[in-house]
Scaffold this active site. Structure first.
Site, PDB file in Angstrom:
ATOM      1  N   LYS A  41     -14.112  55.911 -50.503  1.00 51.49           N
ATOM      2  CA  LYS A  41     -12.667  56.067 -50.350  1.00 51.49           C
ATOM      3  C   LYS A  41     -12.346  57.362 -49.609  1.00 51.49           C
ATOM      4  O   LYS A  41     -11.553  57.362 -48.651  1.00 51.49           O
ATOM      5  CB  LYS A  41     -12.028  56.076 -51.741  1.00 51.49           C
ATOM      6  CG  LYS A  41     -10.607  55.594 -51.772  1.00 51.49           C
ATOM      7  CD  LYS A  41     -10.096  55.556 -53.211  1.00 51.49           C
ATOM      8  CE  LYS A  41     -10.555  54.313 -53.955  1.00 51.49           C
ATOM      9  NZ  LYS A  41     -10.299  54.403 -55.411  1.00 51.49           N
ATOM     10  N   ARG A 111      -7.805  59.517 -57.858  1.00 53.17           N
ATOM     11  CA  ARG A 111      -8.529  58.265 -57.630  1.00 53.17           C
ATOM     12  C   ARG A 111     -10.030  58.511 -57.624  1.00 53.17           C
ATOM     13  O   ARG A 111     -10.525  59.402 -56.954  1.00 53.17           O
ATOM     14  CB  ARG A 111      -8.127  57.682 -56.262  1.00 53.17           C
ATOM     15  CG  ARG A 111      -6.645  57.740 -56.008  1.00 53.17           C
ATOM     16  CD  ARG A 111      -6.282  57.455 -54.560  1.00 53.17           C
ATOM     17  NE  ARG A 111      -6.562  56.101 -54.129  1.00 53.17           N
ATOM     18  CZ  ARG A 111      -6.458  55.705 -52.866  1.00 53.17           C
ATOM     19  NH1 ARG A 111      -6.114  56.569 -51.913  1.00 53.17           N
ATOM     20  NH2 ARG A 111      -6.727  54.462 -52.544  1.00 53.17           N
ATOM     21  N   MET A 122     -13.290  54.314 -63.082  1.00 55.01           N
ATOM     22  CA  MET A 122     -11.981  54.643 -63.614  1.00 55.01           C
ATOM     23  C   MET A 122     -10.863  54.105 -62.729  1.00 55.01           C
ATOM     24  O   MET A 122     -10.965  54.114 -61.511  1.00 55.01           O
ATOM     25  CB  MET A 122     -11.829  56.159 -63.705  1.00 55.01           C
ATOM     26  CG  MET A 122     -10.588  56.551 -64.482  1.00 55.01           C
ATOM     27  SD  MET A 122     -10.107  58.262 -64.238  1.00 55.01           S
ATOM     28  CE  MET A 122      -9.081  58.114 -62.786  1.00 55.01           C
ATOM     29  N   ARG A 355     -12.131  49.853 -46.261  1.00 55.90           N
ATOM     30  CA  ARG A 355     -13.576  49.724 -46.528  1.00 55.90           C
ATOM     31  C   ARG A 355     -14.039  48.375 -46.002  1.00 55.90           C
ATOM     32  O   ARG A 355     -13.226  47.482 -45.782  1.00 55.90           O
ATOM     33  CB  ARG A 355     -13.859  49.823 -48.026  1.00 55.90           C
ATOM     34  CG  ARG A 355     -13.197  48.718 -48.820  1.00 55.90           C
ATOM     35  CD  ARG A 355     -13.433  48.877 -50.315  1.00 55.90           C
ATOM     36  NE  ARG A 355     -12.480  48.040 -51.043  1.00 55.90           N
ATOM     37  CZ  ARG A 355     -12.088  48.237 -52.285  1.00 55.90           C
ATOM     38  NH1 ARG A 355     -12.548  49.234 -52.965  1.00 55.90           N
ATOM     39  NH2 ARG A 355     -11.222  47.417 -52.867  1.00 55.90           N
ATOM     40  N   HIS A 473      -8.952  40.864 -59.622  1.00 55.56           N
ATOM     41  CA  HIS A 473     -10.281  41.332 -60.031  1.00 55.56           C
ATOM     42  C   HIS A 473     -11.274  40.180 -60.118  1.00 55.56           C
ATOM     43  O   HIS A 473     -12.376  40.247 -59.579  1.00 55.56           O
ATOM     44  CB  HIS A 473     -10.157  42.042 -61.386  1.00 55.56           C
ATOM     45  CG  HIS A 473     -11.465  42.535 -61.921  1.00 55.56           C
ATOM     46  ND1 HIS A 473     -12.208  41.807 -62.818  1.00 55.56           N
ATOM     47  CD2 HIS A 473     -12.167  43.661 -61.659  1.00 55.56           C
ATOM     48  CE1 HIS A 473     -13.310  42.478 -63.103  1.00 55.56           C
ATOM     49  NE2 HIS A 473     -13.311  43.613 -62.412  1.00 55.56           N
ATOM     50  N   SER A 810     -55.203  32.147 -47.020  1.00 54.90           N
ATOM     51  CA  SER A 810     -53.840  31.975 -47.510  1.00 54.90           C
ATOM     52  C   SER A 810     -53.794  32.612 -48.890  1.00 54.90           C
ATOM     53  O   SER A 810     -54.599  32.281 -49.764  1.00 54.90           O
ATOM     54  CB  SER A 810     -53.487  30.492 -47.593  1.00 54.90           C
ATOM     55  OG  SER A 810     -52.207  30.353 -48.156  1.00 54.90           O
ATOM     56  N   TYR A 907     -47.705  34.421 -41.407  1.00 54.25           N
ATOM     57  CA  TYR A 907     -46.629  33.531 -41.847  1.00 54.25           C
ATOM     58  C   TYR A 907     -46.433  33.612 -43.352  1.00 54.25           C
ATOM     59  O   TYR A 907     -47.314  34.082 -44.076  1.00 54.25           O
ATOM     60  CB  TYR A 907     -46.927  32.075 -41.442  1.00 54.25           C
ATOM     61  CG  TYR A 907     -48.093  31.445 -42.175  1.00 54.25           C
ATOM     62  CD1 TYR A 907     -47.915  30.818 -43.404  1.00 54.25           C
ATOM     63  CD2 TYR A 907     -49.385  31.489 -41.642  1.00 54.25           C
ATOM     64  CE1 TYR A 907     -48.985  30.250 -44.080  1.00 54.25           C
ATOM     65  CE2 TYR A 907     -50.462  30.920 -42.300  1.00 54.25           C
ATOM     66  CZ  TYR A 907     -50.253  30.292 -43.534  1.00 54.25           C
ATOM     67  OH  TYR A 907     -51.307  29.743 -44.209  1.00 54.25           O
TER      68      TYR A 907
HETATM   69  P1  ADP Z   1      -9.254  51.178 -56.515  1.00 54.94           P
HETATM   70  O1  ADP Z   1     -10.517  51.926 -56.456  1.00 54.94           O
HETATM   71  O2  ADP Z   1      -9.114  50.378 -57.744  1.00 54.94           O
HETATM   72  O3  ADP Z   1      -8.971  50.423 -55.270  1.00 54.94           O
HETATM   73  P2  ADP Z   1      -7.265  53.107 -55.627  1.00 54.94           P
HETATM   74  O4  ADP Z   1      -7.596  54.523 -55.810  1.00 54.94           O
HETATM   75  O5  ADP Z   1      -7.411  52.553 -54.285  1.00 54.94           O
HETATM   76  O6  ADP Z   1      -8.103  52.278 -56.690  1.00 54.94           O
HETATM   77  O7  ADP Z   1      -5.803  52.896 -56.123  1.00 54.94           O
HETATM   78  C1  ADP Z   1      -5.278  51.638 -56.365  1.00 54.94           C
HETATM   79  C2  ADP Z   1      -3.905  51.519 -55.787  1.00 54.94           C
HETATM   80  O8  ADP Z   1      -3.068  52.569 -56.232  1.00 54.94           O
HETATM   81  C3  ADP Z   1      -3.838  51.614 -54.287  1.00 54.94           C
HETATM   82  O9  ADP Z   1      -4.125  50.405 -53.687  1.00 54.94           O
HETATM   83  C4  ADP Z   1      -2.403  52.014 -54.064  1.00 54.94           C
HETATM   84  O10 ADP Z   1      -1.571  50.883 -54.095  1.00 54.94           O
HETATM   85  C5  ADP Z   1      -2.133  52.883 -55.242  1.00 54.94           C
HETATM   86  N1  ADP Z   1      -2.230  54.274 -54.848  1.00 54.94           N
HETATM   87  C6  ADP Z   1      -3.292  55.095 -54.918  1.00 54.94           C
HETATM   88  N2  ADP Z   1      -3.005  56.307 -54.435  1.00 54.94           N
HETATM   89  C7  ADP Z   1      -1.723  56.260 -54.043  1.00 54.94           C
HETATM   90  C8  ADP Z   1      -0.810  57.189 -53.434  1.00 54.94           C
HETATM   91  N3  ADP Z   1      -1.195  58.426 -53.150  1.00 54.94           N
HETATM   92  N4  ADP Z   1       0.427  56.778 -53.162  1.00 54.94           N
HETATM   93  C9  ADP Z   1       0.814  55.525 -53.448  1.00 54.94           C
HETATM   94  N5  ADP Z   1       0.039  54.611 -54.009  1.00 54.94           N
HETATM   95  C10 ADP Z   1      -1.224  54.970 -54.309  1.00 54.94           C
HETATM   96 MG    MG Z   2      -8.198  50.797 -53.774  1.00 57.93          MG
HETATM   97 MG    MG Z   3      -9.060  49.987 -59.692  1.00 57.22          MG
END
Ligand code: ADP
Ligand code: MG
Ligand code: MG
Length: 934
Positions: A41, A111, A122, A355, A473, A810, A907
Site C-alpha cells: 500500500k 492503515r 488489521m 495494487r 471479502h 526413468s 522430460y
Molecule cells: P484494506 O487493506 O482493507 O484495503 P485500506 O487501508 O485500503 O484497507 O482502507 C480501506 C478503505 O478505507 C479504503 O478503500 C478507503 O475507502 C478508506 N480509506 C482509507 N484511508 C482513507 C483516507 N485517508 N481517506 C478516505 N478514505 C480512506
Molecule cells: Mg484497501
Molecule cells: Mg480491510
C-alpha cells in the site's frame, strides 16, 4: 528479515534508523519498488504520487519498525515517536490543517500494509484525530453537522473495535436499533441528532468494555493505532493466512498514516473499489462498485447495495472520466491489471490504493493474452503470470449439464468465483474445520464472511454468502484461493446460530450437514450433491494459446503416464509428447486374463525348472512335457492379448516414444487373497476341490513378509523369464503390425527395480535375443531400446555401471522416495505422515513441531532429488546421450518440476490430466533458470 532498499531520498531522523517515508505535493520519498520496506500500500501510494496522481498526503512507517517493535518486546523503537511527530507536522503543512486543531482539524486514516496484501491484517481506522473539539471545527468548516457526527460515530466504533478490541456487535446493535426506531434501512436515513446519540452510546460501550474513557488526545489515538497495526501482524487471523499462503512471518507490516478525504460529504461525494479489467472474465472494461455519500469499507461491508462503477459516469461524469484515465495510466505503468480504491470528496477524486488485482484463472489467461496483443507484456511474461494452480482450476470439474438442469435450485446469488462445489452445509468457519477434520466435504455458508473466517474458507469446497457484492471479502478471498463462491444471495436468510438457511424465493431450506451444490460460475445453489464432469480442455482455446507459448520456452518435454489407448489419446490432446510410463499390470488382470494368469502362476515355478532341465538336455516325462505345454499355451494366449493392447497404444501415440514398463508387482497380487482362500478351503473341509487346495498352497508358498521389497520388478523376470519374454515379444509384434499398417511405433522397453547392474545385464541379455528373434521371424525391423527405471537407491548410486546397459533412465520417484525414507507409501500416507506434516506436539510445547515441511510423495524431497542428481551425473558420465526422465507422481507437481529442470532431466511424465499444468510449470522453470544464468 525484510530487505532494506536504499532510500532514494534523505530524511532526518531522531531514531537510530530511518523508519519514515513521506509523500505529498506531487513528490514521494519512497517508490513502487520498495514493497519490502513500505508494504504494498505504501509503495503504491508513493508511486502514484510520483506519477502526479491525486493522493492525500501522508507517510509510511516501515516494516522494519514493525520488526524492531517485536524484537524490543513490543516497544516502539526509541525516538521513533519524535519522527512520527515530525512527519505529522509535514502532513499538517501539506494539508494546511492541524492535527488536533479545533479551528481546522486534520484527520487521518491509519492503515496496515504488508508486502503482500493480507485479508488477515488489521482493518483501517478512519477519521482518527476526532474529539469533541475537533468535531466542532469539522462541522463549522464544512457547515455540515450530519457529516461531522457521522464521521465521529464511525471513528468511535472503528477505533473501539479495531484498536481497543471491543466486539463489533456491541456497536452494531445500537446502530441497528436506531435505524429501526427511525424506520430506515440505511444509515443515510439517520439525522445528525440520531448520530450524536449514537456517539454517546458508543462511548458508554467503550467505558464499560475497557474501564476507561474513550481517548480524546489525537496523539494518544495515533500511538494506540500504530501499535494495534503492529500487533495485528502476529494476530491469529494474519498468522493463519500467512501459513496457508506460505508467506514468511518475519516480513512485518508497515503502517500508513494518510490525510482523510471524505466520501461522506453528500451526494457529490462517494467511495469505491474498481478493477481496471473484469477480474472474473478478464474482459477489458472497468469493473467495480461505488457508493455515494459513504466512507471507507461501506462498499465492501455490504452496508448498502453499491452501484456499478459504470453508473458513476452518469452521477459524476468528470470524476468518472478522470478515474477511468487514471486506471489506464496505472495499468500501463504497472503493466498489469490494477485493483483500485478511491474516494470522491465534493466532486474531487482521490486515489487511495493501487495494487495488482487478484483474478480468476479464466481472467488470468485472457488478460495475459490480451496484454501480449496490446504490446504491454511479452509472451514470456504472459506465461510467467499464470499460476500452475490456475491451469488446474480451469480443468476443474463443472456440474454435469443434465443433472444440473434437473436439479432443484435453492437460491441464486452472485457468481463470485467460478467452479462447482459440492459439500455439506456448515455455518461457521470453526465447524468447517471440524467437519473437514472428520473427512467430510463442506460448503461454508455465512451471512457474509470476515477475515476471521479464513480458516474455514480454506478447507471448504466452496463458499456461499447472503450479503456482499463481487468485491466483498468472500468473493475476493475465494477467487484468490481458487474456491467456487456464490456471494450476496439476498434471498437467503442465514441463521448461523440455528444452523439453518432459508430462501424466501424458493421457500427451501437446508440445515447443517445437508448436501448442497454451489455453482460459482453461474451463482446457483442447488439441493443435494450434483455429479460433476471434468472441464474440457478442447473448449479452452485461450488456455491452449498460453500453453502453446509455454511450449516455446520450455526445455524439458512433457510425457504422460498412460496404460490404455484412450488415456494415451487424451494425454496427447493435452499436449503430451510421449508416454513415459505404460504400466502393463492391468494386461494381466482384466477379464479372461486373470484366469489365464492364475493358471500360469500355479505352474510357473515348476514349468520354469522343467524348461531349465530340458534345455540342459535332460529327458522329461510325458507329464512334465505336458506341464510345459500347458504353461506355454497360457503364455501364448497372454501374448496375443497383450499384443492387441500394445497395438492400440502405439497407434494412439504414433510417431512418439512409448516407454513400456515390464511386469512390476509381486505375483501374489494376481492371486486371491490368502485369508479368503484359507477360509474357503477350511469351510469346504473334505469337499474342497483339488484346485482350491493347490491354489491355497501356491498362495502360501508365495507369501512374503514385505512384498514391496520382495519378488517383484526385474527380480520376477529373472526368476520366471517367460513373463517378460512374452511381454517383449508382444511389444515387438505389436510394433511390427502397426508399422506394416503404415504407422511409426517407437518402443522403449523399461526394466523396473534395478538395484545392481547385473540384474539389468542379465535381463537385457534375455530380452534382446527375444526381440531379435521376433524381428527376424517377421523380416521387419522396428525402433526399440532397452532402459531402466532408477527407483532403488543402490541403482541411483551405481548409475554409472547401470548406464552401460541402459539407453535411458526413468526416475521412479514413488519407490525412490519410499526406499530413501524407508516409509511404506501405502501405509504412511494415511498414517503418521499426515502428522509429520501437520506437526507433532512435543512435551512442554504448545506449538506443533513440524517434522516434514511437505509430503515427500507429493513434492520431491531434496535428498531424493540429490540421489537423482547423482544418478544423472553418473549416467551421463558413462553415456553422454542417455535419455533422462521422471515417471513418478512428482512429474506433475509444479514444485517438483522445477527441481527436475535444475537436475537437467530431458522430460517429465505425469498423469494425462496434469499434462497441461506440467507444460506451464516446465516453461516457468526454464524461464527462471534462464533468468538466473543471465
Ligand atoms: P484494506 O487493506 O482493507 O484495503 P485500506 O487501508 O485500503 O484497507 O482502507 C480501506 C478503505 O478505507 C479504503 O478503500 C478507503 O475507502 C478508506 N480509506 C482509507 N484511508 C482513507 C483516507 N485517508 N481517506 C478516505 N478514505 C480512506
Ligand atoms: Mg484497501
Ligand atoms: Mg480491510
Amino acid at each position: 528479515m525484510a530487505t532494506t532498499t536504499t532510500p532514494g531520498t534523505e530524511r532526518a531522523h531522531a531514531a537510530t534508523k530511518r523508519y519514515i517515508y513521506a509523500w505529498g505535493d506531487g513528490s514521494a520519498e519512497g517508490d513502487g519498488g520498495m514493497k519490502d520496506l513500505l508494504g504494498g500500500k505504501g509503495a503504491g501510494l508513493a508511486e502514484m504520487t510520483k506519477a502526479g496522481l491525486p493522493t492525500p498526503p501522508g507517510f509510511t512507517i516501515t516494516t522494519e519498525a514493525c520488526n524492531d517493535y517485536f524484537a524490543a518486546g513490543e516497544k516502539l523503537p526509541e525516538r521513533l515517536w519524535d519522527d512520527v511527530r515530525e512527519a505529522m507536522a509535514e502532513v499538517e503543512r501539506r494539508s494546511g490543517k492541524g492535527f488536533g486543531d479545533p479551528a481546522n482539524p486534520l484527520l487521518v486514516s491509519v492503515r496496515s500494509g504488508a508486502k503482500f496484501s493480507m485479508p488477515g491484517m488489521m482493518d483501517t481506522v478512519l477519521n482518527l484525530g476526532l474529539n469533541e473539539e475537533t468535531l466542532e471545527g469539522l462541522i463549522k468548516l464544512t457547515g455540515n453537522e450530519r457529516f461531522g457526527w457521522d464521521a465521529y460515530r464511525r471513528f468511535v466504533a472503528m477505533f473501539g473495535r479495531i484498536v481497543l478490541g471491543i466486539e463489533g456487535g456491541r456497536f452494531d446493535k445500537p446502530l441497528e436499533a436506531k435505524k429501526k426506531a427511525r424506520g430506515t434501512d440505511a444509515d443515510t436515513g439517520l439525522t445528525a441528532d440520531d448520530l450524536r446519540e449514537l456517539v454517546d452510546e458508543y462511548k458508554r460501550v467503550v467505558r464499560e468494555a475497557t474501564g476507561r474513557d474513550f481517548p480524546s488526545d489525537p496523539y494518544e489515538q495515533l500511538d494506540l493505532a500504530i501499535k494495534a497495526v503492529f500487533a495485528s501482524w502476529f494476530g491469529k487471523r494474519a498468522r493463519d493466512y500467512r501459513e496457508s499462503q506460505k508467506i514468511a512471518h518475519d516480513l512485518g507490516t508497515a503502517v500508513n498514516v494518510v490525510t482523510m478525504v471524505y466520501g461522506n460529504m453528500g451526494e457529490d461525494s462517494g467511495t469505491g473499489v474498481a478493477f481496471t479489467r473484469d477480474p472474473n472474465t478478464g474482459e477489458a472494461t472497468l469493473f467495480g462498485e461505488y457508493l455515494t455519500n459513504a466512507q471507507g469499507e461501506d462498499v465492501v461491508a455490504g452496508i448498502r447495495t453499491p452501484s456499478k462503477i459504470s453508473h458513476l459516469a452518469d452521477d459524476m461524469p468528470e470524476a468518472y472520466e478522470e478515474f477511468r484515465r487514471i486506471g489506464q495510466q496505472l495499468e500501463q505503468h504497472y503493466r498489469d491489471v490494477q485493483d483500485l480504491e478511491f474516494t470522491i470528496e465534493r466532486g474531487k477524486l482521490y486515489m487511495l490504493q493501487t495494487r495488482s488485482a487478484k483474478r480468476t484463472a479464466t481472467a488470468a489467461v485472457k488478460i495475459a493474452i490480451d496484454m501480449v496483443e496490446e504490446g504491454l507484456i511479452t509472451k514470456e511474461e504472459a506465461v510467467g503470470r499464470i499460476e500452475p494452480s490456475q491451469v488446474e482450476q480451469l480443468l476443474r470439474a463443472q456440474f454435469e449439464p443434465k443433472a444440473r438442469e434437473a436439479a432443484t435450485r435453492i437460491a441464486k446469488g452472485l457468481n463470485a468465483s467460478p467452479g462447482a462445489a459440492v459439500g455439506r452445509a456448515v455455518f461457521t468457519a470453526d465447524h468447517a474445520v471440524e467437519w473437514v477434520g472428520r473427512g467430510e466435504k463442506v460448503v461454508l455458508v455465512r451471512e457474509e464472511t470476515a477475515p476471521d473466517d479464513f480458516h474455514g474458507m480454506a478447507v471448504a469446497e466452496g463458499i456461499l454468502t447472503a450479503r456482499g457484492g463481487a468485491t466483498s471479502h468472500a468473493a475476493v478471498v475465494a477467487r484468490q484461493i481458487g474456491k467456487p463462491c456464490v456471494a450476496g444471495s439476498a434471498e437467503l436468510h442465514v441463521d448461523s446460530a440455528g444452523k439453518v438457511a432459508r430462501s424466501n424465493v424458493s421457500g427451501l431450506e437446508f440445515g447443517e450437514g445437508d448436501w448442497i451444490s454451489v455453482d460459482g460460475s453461474t451463482g446457483d445453489v442447488f439441493v443435494g450433491a450434483l455429479p460433476t464432469v471434468e472441464a474440457r480442455f478442447e473448449d479452452q482455446p485461450e488456455l491452449q494459446t498460453i500453453l502453446g507459448w509455454a511450449d516455446e520456452f520450455r526445455r524439458m518435454e512433457v510425457w504422460t503416464n498412460a496404460d490404455k489407448p484412450e488415456e494415451a489419446a487424451q494425454a496427447r490432446s493435452y499436449g503430451a509428447q510421449g508416454i513415459g510410463l505404460c504400466r502393463t499390470e492391468h494386461m494381466f488382470r482384466e477379464g479372461e486374463r486373470l484366469e489365464i494368469v492364475r493358471g500360469a502362476i500355479l505352474i510357473a515355478n515348476q514349468a520354469t525348472r522343467l524348461k531349465t532341465r530340458r534345455d540342459l538336455g535332460e529327458e522329461l516325462t510325458a507329464d512334465e512335457v505336458a506341464t510345459i505345454a500347458e504353461f506355454d499355451a497360457a503364455m501364448g494366449r497372454l501374448e496375443a492379448l497383450q499384443q492387441g493392447d500394445f497395438e492400440g497404444i502405439f497407434r494412439a501415440m504414433d510417431g512418439l516414444p512409448v516407454v513400456v514398463r515390464l511386469i512390476d508387482p509381486p505375483l501374489h497380487e494376481f492371486l486371491p487373497n490368502l485369508e479368503e482362500q484359507l477360509v474357503k478351503v477350511t469351510k469346504a473341509g473334505d469337499q474342497a476341490t483339488t484346485e482350491d487346495r493347490e491354489l491355497l498352497a501356491t498362495i502360501q508358498s508365495m507369501h512374503e513378509q514385505n512384498p514391496m521389497l520382495g519378488l517383484r520388478g526385474c527380480r520376477l523376470g529373472l526368476m520366471i523369464p517367460d513373463f517378460v519374454k512374452v511381454q517383449t515379444r508382444a511389444i515387438l509384434n505389436a510394433q511390427i503390425a502397426v508399422k506394416k499398417a503404415g504407422g511409426n511405433p517407437k518402443a522403449k522397453i523399461m526394466i523396473p527395480l534395478v538395484g545392481h547392474v547385473n540384474e539389468l545385464a542379465a535381463t537385457r541379455a534375455l530380452l534382446e535375443g527375444e526381440a531379435k528373434a521376433v524381428e527376424e521371424a517377421a523380416g521387419v525391423n522396428v525402433e526399440y531400446a532397452f532402459g531402466t527405471m532408477i527407483e532403488v537407491p543402490r541403482g541411483a548410486l551405481t548409475a554409472d555401471e547401470i548406464a552401460k546397459h541402459a539407453a535411458f533412465f526413468s526416475f521412479g520417484t514413488n519407490d525412490l522416495t519410499q526406499m530413501t525414507f524407508g516409509y511404506s507409501r501405502d501405509d504412511a500416507e494415511g498414517g503418521f505422515l499426515l502428522r509429520y506434516v501437520e506437526g507433532v506436539i512435543l512435551p512442554g510445547d504448545k506449538e506443533p513441531f513440524q517434522i516434514l515441511p511437505v509430503n515427500p510423495f507429493q513434492t520431491l524431497d531434496d535428498a531424493v532429488a540429490g540421489l537423482m542428481r547423482t544418478a544423472v551425473e553418473k549416467g551421463r558420465a558413462t553415456r553422454p546421450d542417455i535419455e533422462l526422465g521422471i515417471c513418478g507422481e512428482h512429474g506433475g507437481d509444479p514444485e517438483s518440476i522445477w527441481k527436475c529442470e535444475a537436475i537437467g532431466l530431458d522430460y517429465v511424465s505425469c498423469s494425462p490430466f496434469r499434462v497441461p499444468v506440467a507444460r506451464l510449470a516446465a516453461a516457468q522453470a526454464a524461464l527462471s533458470s534462464a533468468e538466473r544464468d543471465k
